[in-house]
Design an enzyme around this catalytic site. Sequence first.
Site, mmCIF file in Angstrom:
data_model
loop_
_atom_site.group_PDB
_atom_site.id
_atom_site.type_symbol
_atom_site.label_atom_id
_atom_site.label_comp_id
_atom_site.label_asym_id
_atom_site.label_seq_id
_atom_site.Cartn_x
_atom_site.Cartn_y
_atom_site.Cartn_z
ATOM 1 N N GLU A 104 0.834 -1.198 0.000
ATOM 2 C CA GLU A 104 0.000 0.000 0.000
ATOM 3 C C GLU A 104 0.873 1.255 0.000
ATOM 4 O O GLU A 104 0.663 2.185 0.778
ATOM 5 C CB GLU A 104 -0.979 0.002 1.184
ATOM 6 C CG GLU A 104 -2.169 0.909 0.925
ATOM 7 C CD GLU A 104 -3.215 0.899 2.018
ATOM 8 O OE1 GLU A 104 -4.215 1.648 1.882
ATOM 9 O OE2 GLU A 104 -3.058 0.158 3.014
ATOM 10 N N TYR A 178 0.108 -7.100 -2.063
ATOM 11 C CA TYR A 178 -0.940 -6.342 -1.384
ATOM 12 C C TYR A 178 -2.250 -6.864 -1.966
ATOM 13 O O TYR A 178 -2.721 -6.416 -3.009
ATOM 14 C CB TYR A 178 -0.780 -4.841 -1.622
ATOM 15 C CG TYR A 178 -1.877 -4.003 -0.995
ATOM 16 C CD1 TYR A 178 -2.293 -4.241 0.307
ATOM 17 C CD2 TYR A 178 -2.486 -2.971 -1.704
ATOM 18 C CE1 TYR A 178 -3.303 -3.479 0.886
ATOM 19 C CE2 TYR A 178 -3.489 -2.201 -1.134
ATOM 20 C CZ TYR A 178 -3.898 -2.460 0.154
ATOM 21 O OH TYR A 178 -4.892 -1.702 0.737
ATOM 22 N N ASP A 217 0.583 -7.865 2.886
ATOM 23 C CA ASP A 217 -0.759 -7.720 3.450
ATOM 24 C C ASP A 217 -1.674 -8.628 2.647
ATOM 25 O O ASP A 217 -2.000 -8.346 1.494
ATOM 26 C CB ASP A 217 -1.206 -6.261 3.351
ATOM 27 C CG ASP A 217 -2.583 -6.022 3.945
ATOM 28 O OD1 ASP A 217 -3.278 -7.009 4.271
ATOM 29 O OD2 ASP A 217 -2.975 -4.846 4.071
ATOM 30 N N ASN A 219 -4.776 -9.538 3.566
ATOM 31 C CA ASN A 219 -6.177 -9.108 3.684
ATOM 32 C C ASN A 219 -7.160 -10.260 3.908
ATOM 33 O O ASN A 219 -8.228 -10.313 3.284
ATOM 34 C CB ASN A 219 -6.575 -8.298 2.443
ATOM 35 C CG ASN A 219 -6.432 -6.803 2.674
ATOM 36 O OD1 ASN A 219 -6.714 -6.302 3.760
ATOM 37 N ND2 ASN A 219 -5.972 -6.089 1.658
ATOM 38 N N ASP A 323 -1.090 2.260 10.169
ATOM 39 C CA ASP A 323 -2.052 1.547 11.010
ATOM 40 C C ASP A 323 -1.781 0.038 11.020
ATOM 41 O O ASP A 323 -2.513 -0.717 11.652
ATOM 42 C CB ASP A 323 -3.498 1.845 10.589
ATOM 43 C CG ASP A 323 -3.757 1.648 9.106
ATOM 44 O OD1 ASP A 323 -2.862 1.146 8.399
ATOM 45 O OD2 ASP A 323 -4.863 2.008 8.638
#
Length: 335
Positions: A104, A178, A217, A219, A323
């Site tokens: 990201e 990602y 990531d 997800n 985050d």
Amino acid sequence: MAPKRKAAAAPASDSDASQHSSDEGTKKKAKKPAAKKAAVPVAPLDASLPVNTVFPVDLKPFTPKADGSVRIAAWNVCGIKACEKKGLIAYVVAEDADILVLTETKTGEPSIAELSERYPHRYWGVDPKKGNAGTAVLSKLEPLEVTFGFPDSTEPQAESAGRIVTLEFEKTYVVGTYVQNAGQKLATLDKKEAWNVAFEKYLRILDAKKPVIWTGDLNVVPTERDIRNWKTNYNKTAGCTDSEINAFNAQLNPPVDSGHKKLVDVWRHLHPDLEGHYTYYSYRFQCRVKGIGYRLDFFVLSEQLVEKVKQCEIRLEVYGASDHVPVVLDIEGPL
């Protein structure tokens, strides 16, 4: 159905009459409402875990890797330009990874001297939509070949170039991803499902040639232990649907008669019972302080590589510049 009738009022008893007599009885004292119990503050499942909401000002170098091993780190930076201002370089220096996967990034390669000086081999996957996605793999080790996106898929390669960067080394592939998000209210779940089909096919192609180190990531929330509030998110929130979880399990566990080998979620393999250790904490609703998070960032390895793993950890203290927090893997080299 016949309408319900109101129950007839019961006749007053002698005791009732006497209670309401001003001559012979006294009025009942009204009962006080029960006192409400004070709400218990939401706290992390493990009180020993850090809950800092800003990046540590005195981040110390992490324990060096063992001789002969390779350190790979992955971090969703939630926009590299913003992350640079909040602590990116301090983490890069403290970790000193041989390969750094950034997800990201939301941009092509920025001008950051500390990155270009530390990593001579840099590969930035850029999404065709400006400010969206973005995956970079920065390496001290020179790969044999680099691939952006899906090379063998019905999905246009440009549409996945900002989400997958694959480095081929002599003995392994390192795949930084990602993974497509299912979106708010699962608005892009169909895109996630198409991604999962294409990526499983890609994994099989790679793993048939060489063992795979897949990171970034991803997800997805593989189990109830990988999220704080499972019941309120299950089949309602991105990453927590049966569709996504089943697809991830299928990616790790090919059919027995397929000729392909299993892959392993290494951190969970090493820490089968740990709860409360997450890689993503929303900036909203004091989620970090309360320990409300998701484990979304992984290292997934071909099964035959697991015995070479020296450590796989979540850098829980490295919060505030993004985050997400980084994940790190030390594995016996060479790659």
